[in-house]
Design an enzyme around this catalytic site. Structure first.
Site, PDB file in Angstrom:
ATOM      1  CB  CYS A 284      -0.970  -0.032   1.188  1.00  0.00           C
ATOM      2  SG  CYS A 284      -2.304   1.179   1.061  1.00  0.00           S
ATOM      3  CG  HIS A 410      -3.413  -3.524   2.927  1.00  0.00           C
ATOM      4  ND1 HIS A 410      -2.414  -3.061   3.760  1.00  0.00           N
ATOM      5  CD2 HIS A 410      -4.105  -2.427   2.520  1.00  0.00           C
ATOM      6  CE1 HIS A 410      -2.496  -1.738   3.861  1.00  0.00           C
ATOM      7  NE2 HIS A 410      -3.514  -1.336   3.111  1.00  0.00           N
ATOM      8  CD  GLU A 412      -0.869  -6.223   4.796  1.00  0.00           C
ATOM      9  OE1 GLU A 412      -1.056  -5.059   5.208  1.00  0.00           O
ATOM     10  OE2 GLU A 412      -0.472  -6.485   3.639  1.00  0.00           O
TER      11      GLU A 412
END
Length: 454
Positions: A284, A410, A412
């Protein structure tokens, strides 16, 4: 709920916590239960019993037992059993928290007792007696080396059989397949090497701010049988000119964030990774800082920036989209949730995913400025992931670098212990291969892999 009231759905009735807020909470839970792939819905109510913030949620799940039937709802209460003076264990906090739950109408069906040490049978008997919970439903979960040992510990306690009996299921007909998870835990506890990875952020005083990033790196480490040695690097210190924290690391991760503070340090981290050919993963804001860094050097534009941080920069490589400019409420201009991304065949991203279209989660306002796409591409920046209509840049890579990938989304948020995210997985592999550590053949964790589900 607010939108419903403004539309007049409540016909002028006074909107209250009960039943209106609780009804919305229950609707969300029941909607998840209707998913064809869902056999069981697990609902976590965070916080501490008695906190005013959690009361509407506790009331909602209390009502669910009446709505769905007692045999279809199972309450698990997680409670701390503190250890005093290193050996004496106290059950009073658990007794009082259960009393508070019962006061609002929730009787736990099982209690998970968190403690530094294992809880003996006498204490379990005492907790069962004072909380009206069956003895075999009081489970001890002491501290362990890895959090991923906890599922095995709970299964060994017999809680699964207790729950199966409650739901009127035949436990003998459903033997859990634990071997992949046992293998996962073995990899966590017995890594074959350690890889030093720098996380460059501005919230490093509170590492939990990057918990998803930390766990995603560990998931990638599990996949390769490696331990991840995290080096916390303050982006503000890098901005002050101290680059020593980056020396000796095998990979650099620049995660997301908001606000101007520490931005220049993240730009410096990108430049250090570029010049020293260190694997880089930007997430990001980490992607935006990499774009800023690249533009300043390759486009000879020292003031290249994002209009989020420099509204009047002459080279706004990161900017708002035209349709966002007149939105006066910040939340209304954010790109939130799951969006598709089309990958360029042959790119690092495409090799990682093995698919042409992927779906990833977003949480940001500013985007890559397409006015600079052509000139940046000519300078060596590849745009390997775009929105299906080609309008939004989702992933960037550098053509002359061993492994330099950054995403606007993102990744993750979609990594799992037994299914490392492809970008984190390949980043850790690249870091290991570039690290100079005594090289061994990496052993991918095929047995850990499971098909991705919603």
């Amino acid at each position: 709920m607010i939108a419903r009231e403004r539309r007049g759905d409540y016909l002028g009735a006074t909107v209250q916590v009960i039943p209106h807020v609780t009804n919305v909470i229950k609707e969300k839970i029941l909607r998840a239960a209707k998913d064809p792939q869902a056999d069981v819905v697990v609902v976590e109510v965070g916080g501490t019993v008695g906190d005013i913030e959690s009361l509407p949620f506790l009331e909602a799940i209390r009502q669910l037992k009446n709505d769905l039937g007692r045999q279809n709802v199972f309450y698990v209460h997680c409670s701390l059993v503190p250890v005093v003076r290193g050996q004496e264990m106290k059950t009073k906090p658990t007794q009082h928290s259960v009393q508070a739950l019962r006061a609002i109408g929730i009787q736990p069906d099982a209690i998970i007792c968190r403690s530094e040490l294992p809880i003996d049978n006498d204490l379990k008997e005492k907790i069962a007696l004072f909380t009206d919970v069956p003895r075999d439903a009081v489970v001890s979960v002491p501290d362990v080396q890895s959090i991923y040992e906890v599922p095995l510990m709970i299964e060994a306690s017999g809680l699964g059989k207790v729950m199966a009996k409650h739901f009127e299921l035949d436990a003998s007909a459903h033997v859990p397949e634990l071997q992949p998870w046992i293998q996962l835990v073995d990899r966590v506890k017995h890594p074959r090497a350690s890889v030093p990875i720098a996380i460059v952020g501005k919230y490093i005083q509170l590492p939990d701010a990057y918990l998803s990033v930390i766990e995603s790196l560990r998931h990638a480490g599990i996949h390769h049988g490696l331990a991840i040695d995290i080096h916390w690097v303050s982006s503000e210190k890098l901005d002050a000119g101290d680059l020593s924290p980056l020396m000796g690391v095998a990979g650099i991760v620049v995660p997301g964030g908001f606000g101007y503070r520490g931005i220049e340090g993240k730009v410096i981290a990108s430049r250090y990774a570029r010049h020293n050919r260190i694997p880089y993963l930007g997430l990001c804001l980490g992607m935006q800082c990499a774009v800023i860094d690249f533009a300043r050097e390759k486009l000879d534009a020292p003031d290249a920036n994002s209009t989020e941080f420099a509204a009047f920069t002459s080279t706004p490589v990161i900017d708002l989209m035209p349709e966002q400019r007149n939105v006066d409420q910040m939340g209304g201009s954010m790109r939130l949730g799951l969006y598709p991304c089309k990958l360029t065949p042959g790119s690092l991203a495409h090799k990682a995913y093995g698919e042409e279209v992927v779906y990833e989660r977003h949480r940001h306002r500013f985007e890559f400025n397409n006015e600079y796409r052509e000139v940046m591409n000519e300078a060596g920046m590849n745009f390997s992931g775009l929105s299906p209509n080609g309008r939004l840049v989702e992933i960037i890579e550098l053509a002359d670098h061993p492994w330099f990938v950054a995403s606007q989304f993102h990744p993750e948020f979609r990594s799992r212990p037994n299914r490392a995210h492809p970008l984190f997985r390949d980043f850790v592999r690249a870091a290991f291969l570039q690290s100079g550590i005594d090289q061994m053949e990496l052993r991918p964790a095929e047995l850990l892999e499971e098909p991705e589900t919603n």
